[in-house]
Design an enzyme around this catalytic site. Structure first.
Site, PDB file in Angstrom:
ATOM      1  CB  SER A 291      -0.905  -0.009   1.218  1.00  0.00           C
ATOM      2  OG  SER A 291      -0.128  -0.035   2.383  1.00  0.00           O
ATOM      3  CB  THR A 292       0.130   4.628  -1.353  1.00  0.00           C
ATOM      4  OG1 THR A 292       0.049   4.168  -2.712  1.00  0.00           O
ATOM      5  CG2 THR A 292       0.723   6.019  -1.333  1.00  0.00           C
ATOM      6  CD  GLU A 293      -2.173   3.543   5.848  1.00  0.00           C
ATOM      7  OE1 GLU A 293      -2.860   2.729   5.182  1.00  0.00           O
ATOM      8  OE2 GLU A 293      -2.324   3.722   7.072  1.00  0.00           O
ATOM      9  N   GLY A 295       4.212   2.286   2.149  1.00  0.00           N
ATOM     10  CA  GLY A 295       5.348   2.715   1.324  1.00  0.00           C
ATOM     11  C   GLY A 295       5.889   4.064   1.774  1.00  0.00           C
ATOM     12  CD  GLU A 312       6.942  -1.974  -8.723  1.00  0.00           C
ATOM     13  OE1 GLU A 312       5.972  -1.318  -9.147  1.00  0.00           O
ATOM     14  OE2 GLU A 312       7.868  -2.375  -9.442  1.00  0.00           O
ATOM     15  CB  CYS A 346      -1.047  -2.544  -7.797  1.00  0.00           C
ATOM     16  SG  CYS A 346      -0.068  -3.569  -8.901  1.00  0.00           S
ATOM     17  CD  GLU A 443      -4.818   0.363  -4.668  1.00  0.00           C
ATOM     18  OE1 GLU A 443      -4.366   0.500  -3.514  1.00  0.00           O
ATOM     19  OE2 GLU A 443      -4.175  -0.148  -5.591  1.00  0.00           O
TER      20      GLU A 443
END
Ligand code: NAD
Length: 532
Positions: A291-293, A295, A312, A346, A443
């Site tokens: 997850s972006t969080e 990351g 990623e 993703c 997302e």
């Protein structure tokens, strides 16, 4: 329109009849997801309520046998070439998301376990794997790839059991692509000096690799194969809900006789084992998919440490359909774009941007196609959509879908029977979506499509780029020049032309902006594991 498939019917008329009756009874019993039209029974067959002319296909069940998988009651950590009990960790259970059945008990690594895994990986890198000629490393990687092929059915069934994805996808996509990554990078191992990274590129050292639950085996292969080809050693942490295929891969690595310590697999919680792994001073390179969080947290934590990092992360891809697109293919591409792997992808084409002049036609045809999708037992070879991987993810999909309705979008799902146990969500399409809606921005990571429209190519580009993400996009048009122009304008790491969700080990994959940085796959993916 009634269709019959002789192949499936021949699998047993009595079984088919029973299954049909079960389906019909279930359908009557079930209070479906909100907003779904109920199926009605007509001359013994299920009919989509909104398409009385269309009869749902009847198939006899075609379950893949799970006898090929030999589940152990409990699994240890794979460290230094052997499965070991955690020293200071504990254990948790992994379950089948389609049935909520416990599959096995899994070791949860503690800090000492992480220390040990990183230490043996460091030693193996310096003493064995790093100094080994590339041609020798290649032999091991080829061997892993071949054993994966030999054990492909076992890998596919195990992946579907632990993840919930349809066996057709694990069998035809995940496992072959995972093996293909090992084959591909095996070919690079003795050619590093000629790969365009300078005369003698060196391995970085020990790679700490953290992967998500949506493509457990494939993500493991994307991480391990280039790292190993380049002469690094690895400590891999699979997602806590899908550890089994990585552990089977560890067994394959043992079978391929890789030197101990070259690949280590530590299972457990991200907040403990994952966080300790990436922060460990013995790790030289961190590769994270998730997850972006998380990351962002990792990037903050690693800033200034000198560690190499690739991320990623999430995505909110636009799948853009122009009025001159080949519509039959585009409909299949839209379905594949968002409903492949239950939309837990993703790079899923979760925003459909369709040119206004054909919007009604496309939505109508899409709904007709979705009425034929089969949701259910992941091990059934007829299944198109399996289970959502875990309860928390199902909750997130529900929450965002409810928000879509509350914000004024129109929700639609075909009538379909969802099993009473496990984590399930019907394929869902939202129309009347505005760009500010949460379902157009966030997302969802589930089988939910948001449909928006555009009039001109410029407007399509502006809308497609109106996201914090930048992982992928799709363009459907007859015009080659438009494809090239769009590809140049779209801020996405991957742009598919008249296709979607196609992967190949030779092709770099990765994102911009909040989708992360760095590339996996191809020569670029190799570069991420070399000190150049
Ligand atoms: P997640 O971020 O919750 O977890 C991913 C992995 O990180 C898991 O192994 C987890 O245990 C671990 N983790 C969690 N917290 C951690 C921490 N503080 N430190 C270190 N490791 C930690 O993501 P998820 O829910 O498993 O996966 C879904 C997400 O992954 C989606 O956002 C999806 O878009 C993304 N994804 C991206 C790609 C890509 O290639 N860009 C591919 C697949 C999935």
């Amino acid at each position: 329109m009634t269709k019959s498939y002789p192949d499936h019917k021949s699998e047993g008329a009595a079984g088919a009849e029973l299954a049909r009756r079960d389906d019909a009874t279930e359908a009557r019993k079930r209070a479906d997801a909100p907003g779904q039209p109920s199926p009605v029974e007509e001359s013994g067959q299920l009919v989509a309520a909104d398409r009385p002319d269309q009869v749902a296909f009847e198939y006899a069940p075609a379950p893949e046998s799970r006898s090929v998988v030999h589940l152990q009651p409990s699994y240890g950590l794979f460290i230094d070439g052997a499965f070991v009990e955690p020293v200071d960790g504990n254990a948790y259970k992994t379950e089948n998301p389609a049935t909520e059945e416990v599959l096995a008990e899994i070791a949860a690594a503690g800090l000492e376990d992480v220390d040990r895994a990183v230490e043996v990986a460091g030693r193996a890198q310096k003493e064995v794997w790093g100094p080994m000629p590339g041609a020798e490393r290649a032999k091991y990687l080829f061997r892993v790839a071949r054993i994966m092929q030999e054990r492909s059915r076992e890998l596919a069934v195990l992946e579907s059991l632990d993840n919930g994805k349809p066996i057709r996808e694990s069998r035809d996509v995940d496992v072959p692509l995972a093996a293909a990554h090992f084959f591909y990078y095996a070919g690079w191992a003795d050619k590093l000096d000629y790969a365009g990274f300078g005369p003698h590129p060196a391995p970085i050292g020990v790679a700490g690799q953290v992967i998500p639950w949506n493509f457990p085996l494939m993500m493991a292969a994307w991480k391990l194969a280039p790292a190993l080809a380049a002469g690094n050693t690895c400590v891999l942490k699979p997602a806590s809900t899908t550890p089994l295929s990585a552990l089977l891969l560890a067994e394959i690595i043992q079978q391929a006789d890789l030197p101990p310590g070259v690949v280590n697999v530590i299972t457990g919680a991200g907040s403990l084992a994952g966080a300790a792994l990436v922060a460990h001073p013995g790790i030289d390179k961190v590769a994270f998919t998730g997850s972006t969080e998380v990351g962002k947290d990792l990037q903050r934590a690693l800033a200034g440490t000198g560690k190499h990092l690739t991320l990623e992360l999430g995505g909110k891809a636009a799948n853009i359909v122009f009025e001159d697109a080949p519509l039959d293919q585009a409909i299949e591409g839209i379905v594949n774009g968002i409903f492949f792997n239950q939309g837990e992808v993703c790079c899923a084409g979760s925003r459909l941007l369709v040119q206004e002049s054909i919007a009604d036609t496309v939505v109508e045809r899409l709904k007709r196609r979705l009425a034929t999708l089969r949701v259910g037992d992941p091990l059934d070879k007829n299944t198109d959509l399996g289970a959502i991987n875990n309860a928390a993810q199902l909750e997130k999909i529900r929450e965002l879908s409810d928000a879509g309705e509350a914000e004024g979008a129109i929700r639609w799902s075909p009538s379909c029977t969802l099993p009473s146990k496990g984590y399930w969500f019907a394929p869902t399409v939202f129309t009347n979506v505005s760009q500010v809606h949460r379902i157009a921005q966030e997302e969802i990571f589930g089988p939910v499509l948001s449909v928006l429209t555009f009039r001109t190519p410029e407007e399509a580009v502006a809308k497609a780029n109106n996201t914090v993400y930048g992982l992928s996009a799709g363009v459907w048009t007859e015009k080659g020049s438009r494809i090239l122009w769009m590809a140049g304008q779209l801020r996405a790491g991957v742009v598919w032309a008249n296709s979607f969700n196609r992967f190949d080990p030779t092709s770099p994959f990765g994102g911009y902006r909040e989708s992360g940085f760095g590339r996996e796959g191809g020569r670029q993916g190799l570069g991420a594991y070399l000190d150049v």
